[in-house]
Scaffold this motif. Sequence first.
Motif, PDB file in Angstrom:
ATOM      1  N   ALA A  49      50.355  70.235  55.390  1.00 42.29           N
ATOM      2  CA  ALA A  49      49.017  71.078  55.008  1.00 42.29           C
ATOM      3  C   ALA A  49      49.354  72.973  55.848  1.00 42.29           C
ATOM      4  N   ALA A  50      48.458  73.924  55.649  1.00 36.28           N
ATOM      5  CA  ALA A  50      48.873  75.054  55.990  1.00 36.28           C
ATOM      6  C   ALA A  50      47.540  76.059  56.224  1.00 36.28           C
ATOM      7  N   VAL A  51      48.112  76.897  57.195  1.00 39.28           N
ATOM      8  CA  VAL A  51      46.449  77.794  57.906  1.00 39.28           C
ATOM      9  C   VAL A  51      46.840  78.998  58.121  1.00 39.28           C
ATOM     10  N   THR A  52      45.711  79.765  58.008  1.00 40.23           N
ATOM     11  CA  THR A  52      45.812  81.739  57.169  1.00 40.23           C
ATOM     12  C   THR A  52      45.316  81.680  58.557  1.00 40.23           C
ATOM     13  N   SER A  53      46.163  83.396  58.391  1.00 41.51           N
ATOM     14  CA  SER A  53      45.340  84.376  59.769  1.00 41.51           C
ATOM     15  C   SER A  53      44.473  83.958  60.257  1.00 41.51           C
ATOM     16  N   GLY A  54      43.571  84.007  58.934  1.00 43.10           N
ATOM     17  CA  GLY A  54      41.935  83.538  60.221  1.00 43.10           C
ATOM     18  C   GLY A  54      41.349  82.464  60.821  1.00 43.10           C
TER      19      GLY A  54
END
Length: 114
Positions: A49-54
């Motif tokens: 999983a990944a999460v962006t700055s937004g």
Amino acid sequence: QVQLVEAGGGLVQPGGSLSLSCVASGGAFSPYAMGWYRQAPGQQRELVAAVTSGGSTNYADFAKGRFTISRDDAKNTVWLQMNSLKPEDTAVYYCFVNYGMNFWGKGTLVTVSS
């Protein structure tokens, strides 16, 4: 110097839960994507999983509905909540930050076994 330190791995029974954390230091990471990969014995490293700055998230198919990624930029920390764990989730879990290039932690072992 960018450093990532994971914590929270361990042994859990099938159906159980674990929460992994990763604290980053040595930079300002809020504009950059963070997340988790994993590598099982004899297998290639794969995105979990990944999460962006937004705050946009991306999950591998195997993680959808079971895993939740979150981040707190004030603490330079990213978490991975893993529920309904299966034996096939057994792997070393690596935190990363895409800070111009991917930086990696040393990994934390998750073992799902009865």
